[in-house]
Design an enzyme around this catalytic site. Structure first.
Site, short mmCIF file in Angstrom:
data_model
loop_
_atom_site.label_atom_id
_atom_site.label_comp_id
_atom_site.label_asym_id
_atom_site.label_seq_id
_atom_site.Cartn_x
_atom_site.Cartn_y
_atom_site.Cartn_z
N ASP A 88 0.85 -1.19 0.00
CA ASP A 88 0.00 0.00 0.00
C ASP A 88 0.89 1.24 0.00
OD1 ASP A 88 0.92 0.38 2.55
OD2 ASP A 88 -1.07 0.47 3.47
N ASN A 113 -4.57 12.62 1.24
CA ASN A 113 -5.99 12.93 1.08
C ASN A 113 -6.40 14.11 1.97
OD1 ASN A 113 -6.97 11.25 -0.92
ND2 ASN A 113 -7.33 9.54 0.48
N ASP A 124 -6.86 10.46 -5.70
CA ASP A 124 -7.23 9.55 -6.79
C ASP A 124 -6.16 9.54 -7.88
OD1 ASP A 124 -9.53 8.91 -5.50
OD2 ASP A 124 -10.84 10.21 -6.71
N GLU A 157 -5.93 2.30 -0.59
CA GLU A 157 -4.63 2.43 -1.25
C GLU A 157 -3.88 1.10 -1.26
OE1 GLU A 157 -3.77 3.34 3.09
OE2 GLU A 157 -5.44 3.42 1.67
#
Length: 427
Positions: free
Chosen positions: A291, A299, A308, A335
């Protein structure tokens, strides 16, 4: 339109019946007209004959009337009835009103008659009486019959011959070809639609309605055959398009819309097959769980739109570092990504994970003036006998958390459950 279960009657029979009916009507009409003409001729002839006879004997009758000699008058009247064409004679005296008659009393309006005035032999303008002469009814009818008895049989014979000729021509030139067409259409099958219509007819210099029907049917066959071929081609085209669309829908249903990686649904369908293949053939299967480090901070600080874009970029880098048509990657959630590597042992998988980590960290992500350094943590493991899909993923996940605890941006690999789980860890 005729009912399907109605009794069959050929066109030749129908035409023959109508010809016979029309012939009878014509016979009655023409015969009646001929009878009328003959009657007019007979009346004229009777009138002329009686005029000549009465004019010849009128002087003698006038003297007998003048002398009131009844016997002579009776003789004159009787002699008139002896003529074959005369049926009844009546002499009416002007002075006394007496009537002297002879012959049959059955006088009808349908027989010709002659009437003349008897004048005085001395005084031409003095009327002594009138004489009326009627033709004999039977003689009159015999004359009419004699005039028609040769015409009617001839006309009937001619009509019968014409009917036979018409019936033969219609049966030969119309009935037989139409029956062949009907048999051909009745026995025609869908798979034999392009079979040509052939009739057994003699060669002709000119075409007729039957030829036009054949040409029309052949044109219909050609059009239908072309239409069916077009439909077949269209069906094949639409089937291919539908198959492509189904495959595309199936593919899209197994892909993550954002990153283009497989989704968890695809993993649940494909991983058991890889595990089964691994067990059956004893081939290695390695799993890399990874990840993005500190993705939550990206974010929170820059928004989900930037997050994104970061996800898409990382997924692309990871995908480009894998073997095409062999390795496959799943977006596990958020993620997190899982990479499955068939035919790959733990050592090789670890080296690939190290290379992927280097690919991610080497080039910061940039969009406009925003530049973000990126790193990923990796947990690598290999399928072991007795593993299930859940146990395999759980071990890779534990190794990923171990990499997180060891400072992130690193790779941790193991064949067994050596990593400590950290359920409360937040990236």
């Amino acid at each position: 339109m005729a009912h399907q279960n109605s009794v069959f009657r050929s066109i030749a029979t129908l035409m023959l019946q109508r010809i016979i009916a029309l012939s009878l009507v014509c016979l009655v009409g023409i015969g009646g007209f001929q009878v009328w003409l003959d009657r007019q001729k007979q009346e004229k002839q009777f009138f002329n004959t009686m005029s000549l006879i009465v004019e010849t004997s009128s002087r003698a009758i006038a003297y007998a009337v003048w002398d009131i000699d009844r016997e002579v008058l009776h003789n004159h009247v009787q002699r008139l009835t002896e003529i074959e064409a005369v049926g009844f004679v009546r002499l009416t005296l002007a002075v006394t009103g007496e009537m002297i008659t002879a012959g049959s009393t059955g006088i009808g309006k349908d027989v010709p008659s002659y009437q003349a005035v008897i004048y005085s032999p001395d005084y031409k303008n003095q009327s002594l009486g009138t004489i009326e002469v009627w033709a004999d009814r039977a003689y009159h009818r015999n004359l009419l019959w004699e005039s028609q008895k040769h015409v009617i049989p001839g006309y009937l014979i001619f009509t019968v011959l014409m009917c036979f000729m018409v019936a033969w021509v219609m049966q030969h030139d119309l009935g037989i070809p139409l029956r062949q067409i009907a048999d051909f259409v009745r026995n025609l099958k869908p798979e034999e639609l392009n079979q040509p219509l052939e009739l057994r007819r003699p060669d002709r210099q000119r075409a007729d309605e039957i030829d036009m029907v054949m040409q029309g049917f052949q044109h219909l066959q050609t059009a239908l055959d072309r239409h069916i071929k077009d439909l077949d081609g269209l069906v094949k085209e639409r089937t291919a398009e539908l198959s492509t669309m189904v495959d595309e829908v199936k593919r899209l249903s197994q892909l993550d819309a954002l990153t283009g990686a497989y989704n968890r649904r695809a993993m649940e369908m494909r991983l058991p097959l890889d595990i089964e293949r691994c067990m059956r053939y004893g081939r290695p299967l390695s799993v890399i769980f990874t990840d993005i480090d500190r993705f939550k901070r990206i974010n929170d600080q820059h928004g989900h739109a930037v997050g994104d874009e970061v996800l898409k970029d990382v997924a692309k880098r990871l995908q480009e570092g894998l073997r095409a048509n062999i390795d496959w990657m799943v977006r596990f959630g958020g993620e997190e990504f899982v990479i499955f590597m068939p035919e790959t042992a733990l050592r090789s998988a670890t080296e690939i994970a190290e290379r992927l980590a280097d690919v991610v960290r080497r080039t910061p992500w940039q969009m406009g003036d925003l530049v973000l350094p990126l790193t990923c943590s990796f947990g690598v493991t290999q399928y072991q006998p007795g593993d299930t899909m859940d146990s395999l993923l759980e071990r890779a996940d534990e190794l990923l958390y171990k990499a997180k605890r060891d400072g992130r941006d690193c790779v941790r690999a193991s064949l067994g459950s050596e990593a400590e789980s950290s359920a409360n860890y937040v990236s």
